[in-house]
Design an enzyme around this catalytic site. Structure first.
Site, PDB file in Angstrom:
ATOM      1  N   ASN A  10     -24.262   0.232  93.003  1.00 46.47           N
ATOM      2  CA  ASN A  10     -25.436   0.931  92.491  1.00 46.47           C
ATOM      3  C   ASN A  10     -26.584  -0.071  92.501  1.00 46.47           C
ATOM      4  OD1 ASN A  10     -27.370   2.289  91.049  1.00 46.47           O
ATOM      5  ND2 ASN A  10     -26.044   2.821  89.329  1.00 46.47           N
ATOM      6  N   LYS A  17     -25.276  -3.079  90.255  1.00 47.26           N
ATOM      7  CA  LYS A  17     -24.044  -2.896  89.484  1.00 47.26           C
ATOM      8  C   LYS A  17     -22.917  -2.616  90.467  1.00 47.26           C
ATOM      9  CE  LYS A  17     -26.390  -0.524  85.774  1.00 47.26           C
ATOM     10  NZ  LYS A  17     -26.667   0.818  85.352  1.00 47.26           N
ATOM     11  N   ARG A  74     -24.431   4.513  95.585  1.00 45.45           N
ATOM     12  CA  ARG A  74     -25.222   5.522  94.889  1.00 45.45           C
ATOM     13  C   ARG A  74     -26.614   5.550  95.521  1.00 45.45           C
ATOM     14  NH1 ARG A  74     -28.572   5.155  89.423  1.00 45.45           N
ATOM     15  NH2 ARG A  74     -29.046   7.359  89.232  1.00 45.45           N
ATOM     16  N   HIS A 163     -28.927  12.906  88.281  1.00 47.92           N
ATOM     17  CA  HIS A 163     -27.684  12.730  87.507  1.00 47.92           C
ATOM     18  C   HIS A 163     -26.567  13.637  88.049  1.00 47.92           C
ATOM     19  CE1 HIS A 163     -30.178  11.631  83.650  1.00 47.92           C
ATOM     20  NE2 HIS A 163     -29.805  10.523  84.271  1.00 47.92           N
ATOM     21  N   GLY A 193     -28.567  10.286  78.100  1.00 51.32           N
ATOM     22  CA  GLY A 193     -28.553   8.817  78.096  1.00 51.32           C
ATOM     23  C   GLY A 193     -29.961   8.353  77.805  1.00 51.32           C
ATOM     24  N   GLY A 195     -32.154   8.182  80.297  1.00 53.33           N
ATOM     25  CA  GLY A 195     -32.635   9.377  80.994  1.00 53.33           C
ATOM     26  C   GLY A 195     -31.781  10.542  80.522  1.00 53.33           C
ATOM     27  N   ARG A 224     -39.371   8.858  78.776  1.00 55.18           N
ATOM     28  CA  ARG A 224     -40.069   9.878  79.569  1.00 55.18           C
ATOM     29  C   ARG A 224     -40.355  11.106  78.718  1.00 55.18           C
ATOM     30  NH1 ARG A 224     -35.529   9.667  83.746  1.00 55.18           N
ATOM     31  NH2 ARG A 224     -35.816   7.611  84.678  1.00 55.18           N
ATOM     32  N   GLY A 313     -24.701   8.064  76.943  1.00 58.53           N
ATOM     33  CA  GLY A 313     -24.808   7.238  75.731  1.00 58.53           C
ATOM     34  C   GLY A 313     -25.052   7.991  74.443  1.00 58.53           C
ATOM     35  N   GLY A 315     -25.088  11.478  74.064  1.00 60.95           N
ATOM     36  CA  GLY A 315     -24.189  12.641  73.977  1.00 60.95           C
ATOM     37  C   GLY A 315     -22.781  12.267  73.549  1.00 60.95           C
ATOM     38  N   GLU A 316     -22.321  11.094  74.011  1.00 63.77           N
ATOM     39  CA  GLU A 316     -20.955  10.674  73.695  1.00 63.77           C
ATOM     40  C   GLU A 316     -20.856  10.048  72.315  1.00 63.77           C
ATOM     41  OE1 GLU A 316     -19.601   8.088  76.902  1.00 63.77           O
ATOM     42  OE2 GLU A 316     -20.432   9.509  78.350  1.00 63.77           O
ATOM     43  N   GLU A 367     -19.585   7.951  86.375  1.00 64.93           N
ATOM     44  CA  GLU A 367     -20.236   8.132  87.668  1.00 64.93           C
ATOM     45  C   GLU A 367     -19.593   7.269  88.750  1.00 64.93           C
ATOM     46  OE1 GLU A 367     -23.950   7.816  85.223  1.00 64.93           O
ATOM     47  OE2 GLU A 367     -24.821   8.915  86.911  1.00 64.93           O
TER      48      GLU A 367
END
Ligand code: ADP
Length: 381
Positions: A10, A17, A74, A163, A193, A195, A224, A313, A315-316, A367
């Site tokens: 990525n 990454k 990616r 995403h 996350g 984003g 954003r 991040g 949501g979990e 991902e």
């Protein structure tokens, strides 16, 4: 006999990454990040990828290993040209370069990563996995903006969505959690996350998503703005004297939770709310209000919703966000069990109450595994 390992890369503007995944069992053999490309010792992407190669070699997992079946890259924007995992050729690289105007911050780094990786192992299959691909099934009525068609087509203006790798993985994993085939379930995925994006997935097929031409549209995000009246932009230009670049920076980097309260990390916002901080509270409320609007909208788009899934991040990890987003939705058949919601965990789990018609779930996204899976499926065909 070909190997079973896939190197997932990525390549961002200032970091690379990587993860080495063994598709025999989905295990991670290595992972890491090379940061601050362009500053100090890591001069450019070429140096960064060589560092990745060295780090892998030092663990006996070098790029020259016969176990390596493919590299999965990616790529953020595939435009309308790329809707599937794609084996990279010179022509594919050229086509991805042509999409740079649609993703000026992301695609150039993705292309550089691809070029350097191909130089390092020219004989190895390299596969591009596009963030937009899962959304390519969105029907025209949802993908087109209501502007002059000729202008829209001349400039490639439409909803692409992002995403996608996460929405694909999470919607499938949610079906599995319910013991069903993806074709049997309608899901609203909330990828929250830094984003953030929502999607409506009907029988495994994406039919709408909140991000648009770029990742700016939709939910309130870390930095954003998400949705706003487009006339705000003309107003800032005409009355505020701001340039397009100033406005771009304002809306992408200095808005969202950060712009509203000075913090973009939901943990810090939660802490401040606990101290009675009003700006943090209002930022949270605006974030939740937008999220609920999308849940309502996608409920109407899908007609029947079987599952709502929280991932990434926030949501979990944020029980407070999940609770606030789902409260008083019993008229839609959505009821969360407060005790289940409060439990922390790292595996996919249901948090809906016994009698809830709609299942509510938390599914950690992955991902890299999805990229490796798609790349491997292509090369082992
Ligand atoms: P990215 O979009 O950068 O991939 P992530 O999916 O890793 O982002 O999400 C990062 C965000 O997740 C952080 O900015 C923070 O707001 C949020 N987050 C992480 N851990 C927690 C937590 N325990 N509670 C609430 N929010 C969290």
């Amino acid at each position: 006999m070909r190997g079973t390992r896939v190197l997932v890369l990525n390549s961002g503007s200032s970091s690379v990454k990587y993860q080495l995944v063994d598709m025999a069992d989905g295990s991670r053999l290595a992972s890491g990040i090379v940061e601050r490309i362009g500053e100090g010792p890591v001069a450019d992407h070429s140096a960064a990828l060589k560092q990745v190669a060295d780090e892998l070699s030092s663990q006996g997992l070098g790029l020259d290993s016969p176990e390596l079946a493919a590299v999965g890259h990616r790529v953020v924007h595939g435009g309308t040209r790329f809707t599937e995992p794609t084996l990279i050729t010179d022509e594919v690289v050229e086509e991805i370069e042509k999409l740079i105007p649609l993703a000026p911050l992301h695609n150039p780094a993705n292309v550089t990563g691809i070029k350097v990786a191909r130089e390092l192992r020219p004989d190895l299959p390299q596969v591009a996995i596009f963030d937009t691909a899962f959304h390519s099934t969105i029907p025209e009525r949802a993908a087109r903006y209501a502007i002059d068609t000729a202008t829209a087509d001349a400039y490639g203006i439409r909803r692409y969505g992002f995403h996608g790798t996460s929405h694909a993985y999470v919607s499938r994993a949610a079906a599995k959690l319910l013991g069903k085939d993806p074709s049997e379930v309608n899901t609203i995925v909330l990828h929250l996350g830094n984003g953030a994006s929502a999607s409506a997935v009907e029988g495994g097929v994406c039919v709408d998503t909140s991000m648009g031409l770029t990742p700016l549209e939709g939910l309130v995000m870390g930095t954003r703005s998400g949705d706003l009246d487009p006339a705000v932009i003309f107003h800032l230009a005409r009355v505020g004297g701001m340039s397009p670049d100033d406005i771009d920076t304002l809306l992408n980097k200095r808005s969202g939770l950060l712009g509203l309260c000075g913090d973009n990390d939901m943990r810090e916002i939660g802490r401040r709310m606990g101290e009675g901080d009003r700006a943090a509270r209002l930022a949270f409320d605006i974030y939740i209000h937008r999220l609920r609007k999308y849940v309502g909208a996608y409920t109407a788009v899908l007609g029947r919703v079987d599952a709502i899934v929280f991932t990434a991040g926030v949501g979990e990890n944020s029980a407070a966000v999940r609770e606030a987003a789902m409260q008083r939705l019993d008229a839609l058949g959505i009821e969360v069990d407060a005790a289940l919601n409060a439990v922390r965990g790292s595996s996919a789990r249901l948090i809906s109450a016994e009698g809830s018609r709609v299942a509510v779930a938390v599914v950690p996204t992955d991902e890299e595994l999805e990229i490796a899976t798609q790349a491997y499926a292509l090369v082992s065909d």
